[in-house]
Structure formats: structure tokens, C-alpha cells
Design a protein around this motif. Structure first.
Motif, PDB file in Angstrom:
ATOM      1  N   VAL A  90       4.252  -2.363  -3.773  1.00 51.87           N
ATOM      2  CA  VAL A  90       3.720  -3.667  -3.356  1.00 51.87           C
ATOM      3  C   VAL A  90       2.968  -3.527  -2.036  1.00 51.87           C
ATOM      4  O   VAL A  90       1.958  -4.205  -1.815  1.00 51.87           O
ATOM      5  N   GLN A  91       3.417  -2.638  -1.174  1.00 49.69           N
ATOM      6  CA  GLN A  91       2.682  -2.380   0.065  1.00 49.69           C
ATOM      7  C   GLN A  91       1.261  -1.913  -0.237  1.00 49.69           C
ATOM      8  O   GLN A  91       0.309  -2.293   0.444  1.00 49.69           O
ATOM      9  N   LYS A  92       1.106  -1.110  -1.285  1.00 52.86           N
ATOM     10  CA  LYS A  92      -0.226  -0.653  -1.685  1.00 52.86           C
ATOM     11  C   LYS A  92      -1.081  -1.813  -2.189  1.00 52.86           C
ATOM     12  O   LYS A  92      -2.285  -1.853  -1.970  1.00 52.86           O
ATOM     13  N   LEU A  93      -0.444  -2.777  -2.860  1.00 52.83           N
ATOM     14  CA  LEU A  93      -1.141  -3.926  -3.413  1.00 52.83           C
ATOM     15  C   LEU A  93      -1.818  -4.743  -2.324  1.00 52.83           C
ATOM     16  O   LEU A  93      -2.926  -5.255  -2.512  1.00 52.83           O
ATOM     17  N   VAL A  94      -1.163  -4.872  -1.169  1.00 50.51           N
ATOM     18  CA  VAL A  94      -1.687  -5.722  -0.092  1.00 50.51           C
ATOM     19  C   VAL A  94      -2.366  -4.911   1.003  1.00 50.51           C
ATOM     20  O   VAL A  94      -2.709  -5.454   2.056  1.00 50.51           O
ATOM     21  N   ALA A  95      -2.605  -3.639   0.754  1.00 47.40           N
ATOM     22  CA  ALA A  95      -3.112  -2.749   1.797  1.00 47.40           C
ATOM     23  C   ALA A  95      -4.471  -3.165   2.333  1.00 47.40           C
ATOM     24  O   ALA A  95      -4.827  -2.838   3.472  1.00 47.40           O
ATOM     25  N   HIS A  96      -5.275  -3.900   1.527  1.00 45.80           N
ATOM     26  CA  HIS A  96      -6.614  -4.297   1.978  1.00 45.80           C
ATOM     27  C   HIS A  96      -6.583  -5.472   2.950  1.00 45.80           C
ATOM     28  O   HIS A  96      -7.608  -5.814   3.531  1.00 45.80           O
ATOM     29  N   ALA A  97      -5.438  -6.103   3.131  1.00 44.99           N
ATOM     30  CA  ALA A  97      -5.326  -7.189   4.103  1.00 44.99           C
ATOM     31  C   ALA A  97      -5.103  -6.572   5.481  1.00 44.99           C
ATOM     32  O   ALA A  97      -3.969  -6.258   5.861  1.00 44.99           O
ATOM     33  N   LYS A  98      -6.176  -6.365   6.205  1.00 43.12           N
ATOM     34  CA  LYS A  98      -6.117  -5.685   7.499  1.00 43.12           C
ATOM     35  C   LYS A  98      -5.992  -6.664   8.666  1.00 43.12           C
ATOM     36  O   LYS A  98      -5.468  -6.312   9.720  1.00 43.12           O
ATOM     37  N   VAL A  99      -6.524  -7.875   8.497  1.00 42.96           N
ATOM     38  CA  VAL A  99      -6.607  -8.847   9.593  1.00 42.96           C
ATOM     39  C   VAL A  99      -5.636 -10.007   9.387  1.00 42.96           C
ATOM     40  O   VAL A  99      -4.910 -10.399  10.305  1.00 42.96           O
ATOM     41  N   THR A 100      -5.615 -10.563   8.189  1.00 41.41           N
ATOM     42  CA  THR A 100      -4.800 -11.736   7.887  1.00 41.41           C
ATOM     43  C   THR A 100      -3.374 -11.315   7.537  1.00 41.41           C
ATOM     44  O   THR A 100      -3.188 -10.432   6.697  1.00 41.41           O
ATOM     45  N   PRO A 101      -2.354 -11.929   8.149  1.00 37.39           N
ATOM     46  CA  PRO A 101      -0.963 -11.547   7.839  1.00 37.39           C
ATOM     47  C   PRO A 101      -0.581 -11.913   6.404  1.00 37.39           C
ATOM     48  O   PRO A 101      -1.057 -12.901   5.844  1.00 37.39           O
ATOM     49  N   VAL A 102       0.295 -11.094   5.812  1.00 32.91           N
ATOM     50  CA  VAL A 102       0.794 -11.315   4.453  1.00 32.91           C
ATOM     51  C   VAL A 102       2.294 -11.587   4.515  1.00 32.91           C
ATOM     52  O   VAL A 102       3.057 -10.776   5.043  1.00 32.91           O
ATOM     53  N   LEU A 103       2.718 -12.721   3.953  1.00 32.81           N
ATOM     54  CA  LEU A 103       4.121 -13.113   3.956  1.00 32.81           C
ATOM     55  C   LEU A 103       4.600 -13.281   2.516  1.00 32.81           C
ATOM     56  O   LEU A 103       3.921 -13.908   1.704  1.00 32.81           O
ATOM     57  N   ASP A 104       5.752 -12.725   2.197  1.00 33.70           N
ATOM     58  CA  ASP A 104       6.250 -12.782   0.817  1.00 33.70           C
ATOM     59  C   ASP A 104       7.400 -13.761   0.630  1.00 33.70           C
ATOM     60  O   ASP A 104       7.935 -13.894  -0.469  1.00 33.70           O
ATOM     61  N   GLY A 105       7.799 -14.459   1.702  1.00 35.65           N
ATOM     62  CA  GLY A 105       8.879 -15.436   1.601  1.00 35.65           C
ATOM     63  C   GLY A 105      10.252 -14.901   1.948  1.00 35.65           C
ATOM     64  O   GLY A 105      11.209 -15.671   2.048  1.00 35.65           O
ATOM     65  N   SER A 106      10.377 -13.585   2.144  1.00 39.25           N
ATOM     66  CA  SER A 106      11.702 -12.996   2.374  1.00 39.25           C
ATOM     67  C   SER A 106      12.363 -13.536   3.639  1.00 39.25           C
ATOM     68  O   SER A 106      13.560 -13.822   3.656  1.00 39.25           O
ATOM     69  N   GLY A 107      11.586 -13.677   4.706  1.00 41.56           N
ATOM     70  CA  GLY A 107      12.147 -14.180   5.951  1.00 41.56           C
ATOM     71  C   GLY A 107      12.608 -15.614   5.842  1.00 41.56           C
ATOM     72  O   GLY A 107      13.654 -15.990   6.385  1.00 41.56           O
ATOM     73  N   LEU A 108      11.863 -16.429   5.117  1.00 42.95           N
ATOM     74  CA  LEU A 108      12.225 -17.834   4.964  1.00 42.95           C
ATOM     75  C   LEU A 108      13.420 -17.998   4.022  1.00 42.95           C
ATOM     76  O   LEU A 108      14.261 -18.866   4.231  1.00 42.95           O
ATOM     77  N   LYS A 109      13.487 -17.164   2.990  1.00 45.01           N
ATOM     78  CA  LYS A 109      14.651 -17.225   2.095  1.00 45.01           C
ATOM     79  C   LYS A 109      15.937 -17.006   2.871  1.00 45.01           C
ATOM     80  O   LYS A 109      16.962 -17.636   2.595  1.00 45.01           O
TER      81      LYS A 109
END
Length: 311
Positions: A90-109
């Protein structure tokens, strides 16, 4: 190559824009407006029907053009018993997001959902409830909170994730399993054990289907709960998060008595934790996940509480 942003519209001036890129069904797409603490938002969800290449292209095309990404239909990591387990693919899936943060909900869960269980205790009386938690290692905060409040819980991670009739009946058993299986599972493609794309639209009978009849409350991920549910859920309570109008219809058709979502409805739906986590990060102006204390602070400030719907 098809333009991944064909037909897409950026948020108006002055708005913050959150886009959840999901491996789930495009039938669940949504775009809603909301104002929080005086800040207007566009919250958007774009499903890719399990097309990982399309998802990766969206992360690349939208990077730097929005305030925060949500990641749906997959986890970057799970937090279990205080440890963080990363999913390499999954880290590879979002690797192109260099500037904008990516959140998967884990912290909020780990914060919002733990808090929601405490808030619901006066209503449900957890000590008198039998709860089937279809998948717990990805919602460890909820799992621990249910145990702390005395619910009789079956944690279905082995039953539903591995199709083995081995129910976990205590939080200590769940902790042991998490330590054993998460280092292995995080190296596998998530669609091996989590429904994506068209799988989110169908239910199948499995070894764990009979536990639905035992339970008063079915708790956890909406797609997991629907995937293995029997046709008859008369009188049951479902405690979950991501809900669309179609999900409500599905529950009514099966006789579900009560739907509880850990957050209130926004527009036409209840958005997933990845969207809301991204929203809080965008609201803060930061470029990374917040601390547990910061998430709880925002939850209190915006007044998010569980929403109870009698069906």
C-alpha cells in the motif's frame, strides 16, 4: 492514456479540499460540502473498482492540488496493542503523493471509535450485549473499548479473514494473534482478505456466518459486515462507520433494527474514517497525521458523536 482527472472539479476559492482515493466500488462515490469551525470543505470520494493503477494515477495527478488525501479500501498501517504495522504494497500505491498528506483513518479509528464505545455505554449497556466484531485488528481501539466495558465479544479475524472456525473470545487472544499474523499479513495484497471492487456489492456464506445469529450487535467495517452476513438480520444492531443510502436499504431489507454510526451523517452519507482523518489534518494545516490528543481535541470541538438510527 485516459486523463484520471477528466470531469474532476477543484474546490472553490476559500475551501479546503479532501479527496479519498479508494480501491472500493465507484458506485459509492460522493462529493459533499461541510463547514467546520468556520472553514468550508469539499469532501470527495473517488472509487477505482479495485484498479490499483488507476488509484496510483489519481494520487499522482492530485498531489499538490488538494489539502489532504484519504485512502479507502486499504490501510497504510494498523495500530494493534500499541504497535504500528505497515503494509508495504500500500505504501507503493501512494508513493506518488509527494506533497499532499495521505491519511488512511488508522489514527482516527484508535481515538474516535474508542471514544464512541464509551459514549454508547449508557444507551446499549455493553455488559449485557453479545457483540460480533467481524474484524478487530484494524479497529483495535474499538476492540479494546468493548472489552473494557464488559461486552461479550467474538473477534472474527481468523474466522472471516482466514475462513477458519476459530473465534477469538478475549482481548488477550486478539493481542496474541495480532503479534503472530500482522507481520505476515502486512506483506500480502490487501484484497486477499478485504473485499474491494465488486466484492463489496455481494454477500457470501462463510464459516462465520452463524455467529451473526448469536450476536446482538455486529460491529466493525461495513463491507466486512455485509460480505459474510446472512439474509436474516432481524432485530440486530449494526455499529459501523461508512454508510450510504444503499447500505441503509440493504439493512432494512434484512430486518436490521438499529444502525449506529460512530460519526454523524454529512450530506447524503457517513464518510469513512480516512476521509474524516484527512479532514482534521487539513483543518489543522499540518502535512502529516495528528496525535491522538489532537484528534480528540477536534472531535470535541466539532461535536462529533455517534448517530443512532432506529430502522
Amino acid at each position: 492514456m485516459t486523463d484520471p482527472l477528466s470531469g474532476w472539479q477543484p474546490a472553490p476559492a476559500g475551501y479546503k479540499h479532501v479527496v479519498s482515493v479508494s480501491l472500493g466500488s465507484s458506485k459509492r462515490n460522493a462529493r459533499e460540502e461541510i463547514t467546520l469551525l468556520g472553514q468550508p470543505f469539499i469532501l470527495e470520494r473517488i472509487g477505482t473498482d479495485a484498479d490499483a493503477k488507476k488509484a496510483a494515477s489519481l494520487f499522482q495527478a492530485l498531489d499538490g492540488r488538494i489539502d489532504a488525501f484519504g485512502l479507502g479500501g486499504a490501510d497504510l498501517y494498523v495500530i494493534a496493542d500499541g504497535r504500528r504495522y505497515l503494509f508495504g504494497n500500500v505504501q507503493k500505491l501512494v508513493a506518488h503523493a509527494k506533497v499532499t498528506p495521505v491519511l488512511d483513518g488508522s489514527g482516527l479509528k484508535n481515538t474516535l471509535e474508542r471514544d464512541a464505545i464509551a459514549q454508547l455505554d449508557p444507551v446499549l449497556g455493553w455488559r449485557a450485549r453479545k457483540v460480533l466484531m467481524v474484524s478487530a485488528v484494524d479497529r483495535f481501539g474499538m476492540a479494546e473499548a468493548l472489552a473494557q466495558h464488559g461486552a461479550d465479544v467474538v473477534y472474527g479475524d481468523i474466522v472471516f479473514g482466514l475462513n477458519l472456525d476459530i473465534p477469538l473470545r478475549s482481548i488477550s487472544a486478539l493481542r496474541r494473534v495480532a503479534k503472530l499474523v500482522l507481520p505476515v499479513i502486512t506483506k500480502l495484497p490487501q484484497d486477499w482478505f478485504y473485499p474491494t471492487g465488486a466484492k463489496q456489492e455481494t454477500s457470501v456464506a462463510g464459516k462465520g456466518t452463524r455467529y451473526y445469529a448469536w450476536a446482538d450487535v455486529i460491529a466493525g467495517d461495513t463491507h466486512y459486515a455485509k460480505r459474510y452476513a446472512p439474509g436474516d438480520l432481524k432485530g440486530k444492531t449494526i455499529l459501523t462507520q461508512t454508510i450510504t443510502g444503499a447500505d441503509r436499504t440493504w439493512m432494512k431489507e434484512r430486518g436490521v433494527a438499529r444502525l449506529i454510526t460512530t460519526t454523524p451523517r454529512i450530506g447524503s452519507r457517513n464518510f469513512a474514517t480516512n476521509v474524516l482523518e484527512a479532514m482534521f489534518v487539513a483543518l489543522s494545516g499540518k502535512k502529516a497525521a495528528l496525535s491522538e490528543a489532537e484528534y480528540l481535541k477536534y472531535i470535541r470541538e466539532v461535536g462529533f458523536r455517534p448517530e443512532i438510527n432506529e430502522l
